[in-house]
Design a protein around this motif. Structure first.
Motif, PDB file in Angstrom:
ATOM      1  N   LEU A 102     -76.842  15.316   5.256  1.00 47.89           N
ATOM      2  CA  LEU A 102     -76.984  16.699   5.689  1.00 47.89           C
ATOM      3  C   LEU A 102     -77.473  16.710   7.139  1.00 47.89           C
ATOM      4  CD1 LEU A 102     -78.706  18.737   2.820  1.00 47.89           C
ATOM      5  CD2 LEU A 102     -76.352  18.902   3.602  1.00 47.89           C
ATOM      6  N   PRO A 103     -76.903  17.573   7.982  1.00 49.84           N
ATOM      7  CA  PRO A 103     -77.294  17.606   9.400  1.00 49.84           C
ATOM      8  C   PRO A 103     -78.568  18.410   9.645  1.00 49.84           C
ATOM      9  CG  PRO A 103     -75.527  19.144   9.006  1.00 49.84           C
ATOM     10  CD  PRO A 103     -75.764  18.448   7.696  1.00 49.84           C
ATOM     11  N   ARG A 104     -79.574  18.171   8.835  1.00 50.19           N
ATOM     12  CA  ARG A 104     -80.885  18.799   8.957  1.00 50.19           C
ATOM     13  C   ARG A 104     -81.760  18.188   7.870  1.00 50.19           C
ATOM     14  NH1 ARG A 104     -77.351  21.712   6.367  1.00 50.19           N
ATOM     15  NH2 ARG A 104     -77.844  22.559   4.307  1.00 50.19           N
ATOM     16  N   ASP A 112     -92.958  17.978   2.791  1.00 46.14           N
ATOM     17  CA  ASP A 112     -92.402  16.679   2.390  1.00 46.14           C
ATOM     18  C   ASP A 112     -90.880  16.738   2.588  1.00 46.14           C
ATOM     19  OD1 ASP A 112     -91.936  14.205   1.321  1.00 46.14           O
ATOM     20  OD2 ASP A 112     -92.320  14.789  -0.758  1.00 46.14           O
ATOM     21  N   TRP A 113     -90.439  16.431   3.803  1.00 48.03           N
ATOM     22  CA  TRP A 113     -89.028  16.581   4.180  1.00 48.03           C
ATOM     23  C   TRP A 113     -88.168  15.457   3.612  1.00 48.03           C
ATOM     24  CZ3 TRP A 113     -88.135  21.192   6.054  1.00 48.03           C
ATOM     25  CH2 TRP A 113     -89.117  21.843   6.808  1.00 48.03           C
ATOM     26  N   GLU A 114     -86.904  15.795   3.338  1.00 46.99           N
ATOM     27  CA  GLU A 114     -85.921  14.815   2.896  1.00 46.99           C
ATOM     28  C   GLU A 114     -84.617  15.048   3.654  1.00 46.99           C
ATOM     29  OE1 GLU A 114     -85.435  15.271  -1.270  1.00 46.99           O
ATOM     30  OE2 GLU A 114     -87.503  14.714  -1.779  1.00 46.99           O
ATOM     31  N   GLN A 115     -83.816  14.012   3.736  1.00 46.92           N
ATOM     32  CA  GLN A 115     -82.456  14.169   4.261  1.00 46.92           C
ATOM     33  C   GLN A 115     -81.474  13.804   3.154  1.00 46.92           C
ATOM     34  OE1 GLN A 115     -81.339  12.075   7.911  1.00 46.92           O
ATOM     35  NE2 GLN A 115     -79.941  13.773   8.375  1.00 46.92           N
ATOM     36  N   ASP A 116     -80.931  14.837   2.522  1.00 52.44           N
ATOM     37  CA  ASP A 116     -80.025  14.631   1.397  1.00 52.44           C
ATOM     38  C   ASP A 116     -78.627  14.243   1.882  1.00 52.44           C
ATOM     39  OD1 ASP A 116     -81.648  15.185  -0.930  1.00 52.44           O
ATOM     40  OD2 ASP A 116     -81.722  17.261  -0.237  1.00 52.44           O
TER      41      ASP A 116
END
Length: 200
Positions: free
Chosen positions: A56-58, A41-45
């Motif tokens: 964030l660059p990932r 469950d990916w997020e971009q903080d």
């Protein structure tokens, strides 16, 4: 579920002083990246840098036991529950490191522009002399380390291969910074899992 499977191993301490960094390759089968990308469950903080809020660059994800909350760069991470593959990978790493982990930070580098700047994993939740074990899957990326105070030590550069394990031990986080550099090369995705033990 079948265990991911350990392979023949080679390891050595790559640091000249002030800590231990063991690099083991090959360590684990390399065919897990697609499943990890799909199941996580990916997020971009967002973080604040130089007075500006930026992404964030990932992509990241934080998994762990109940209560294993982790705060870094002003981001409070509440643990998501382990899923089967991630838990089995954890067991394999624990066997190799002879220690227990209760949490994991996953990083998804989608292409060469995704990266991580200089930092050390020295947050108070990790305690002193922490053990952090890092699994890499997918494209090889430049992993660099520099000593925080001894400028006479050259920057150390390695490119962890898919299926490799890096273990950071002892006082390393106190004395060394590390980063994942950008690259202009056309490369595929990389997933990195860093297993940790948070003080509960």
């Amino acid at each position: 579920m079948e265990l991911p499977g350990l392979l023949d191993q080679h390891e050595e301490n790559l640091l000249p002083k002030d800590g231990i960094l063991e690099y083991t390759y090959p360590f684990i089968r390399t065919d897990h990246i697609d499943e990890l990308i799909e199941l996580t469950d990916w997020e971009q903080d967002h973080i604040q840098m130089f007075g500006k809020v930026t992404k964030l660059p990932r992509l990241t994800a934080w998994y762990g036991d109940p209560g294993a909350t982790y705060i870094y760069s002003g981001i409070k991470n509440e643990p998501k529950p382990w899923y089967s593959l991630l838990n089995e990978l954890k067991k394999s790493v624990e066997q190799q490191c002879n220690c227990d982990f209760n949490s994991a930070l996953l990083n998804y580098y989608r292409d060469g522009s995704d990266h991580m700047g200089w930092h050390s994993d020295d947050e108070s939740e990790l305690g002193s002399n922490s053990v952090i074990a890092s699994l890499s899957f997918g494209a090889e990326r430049r992993f660099q380390l520099k000593h925080k105070t001894d400028k006479g030590i050259e920057v150390i550069t390695i490119e962890p291969k898919s299926g490799s394990l890096i273990v950071m031990r002892d006082v390393m986080q106190k004395f060394w910074n590390h980063k994942i550099s950008k690259t202009s090369k056309a490369i595929g995705p990389r997933v990195n899992i860093t297993f940790r033990k948070i003080s509960l």
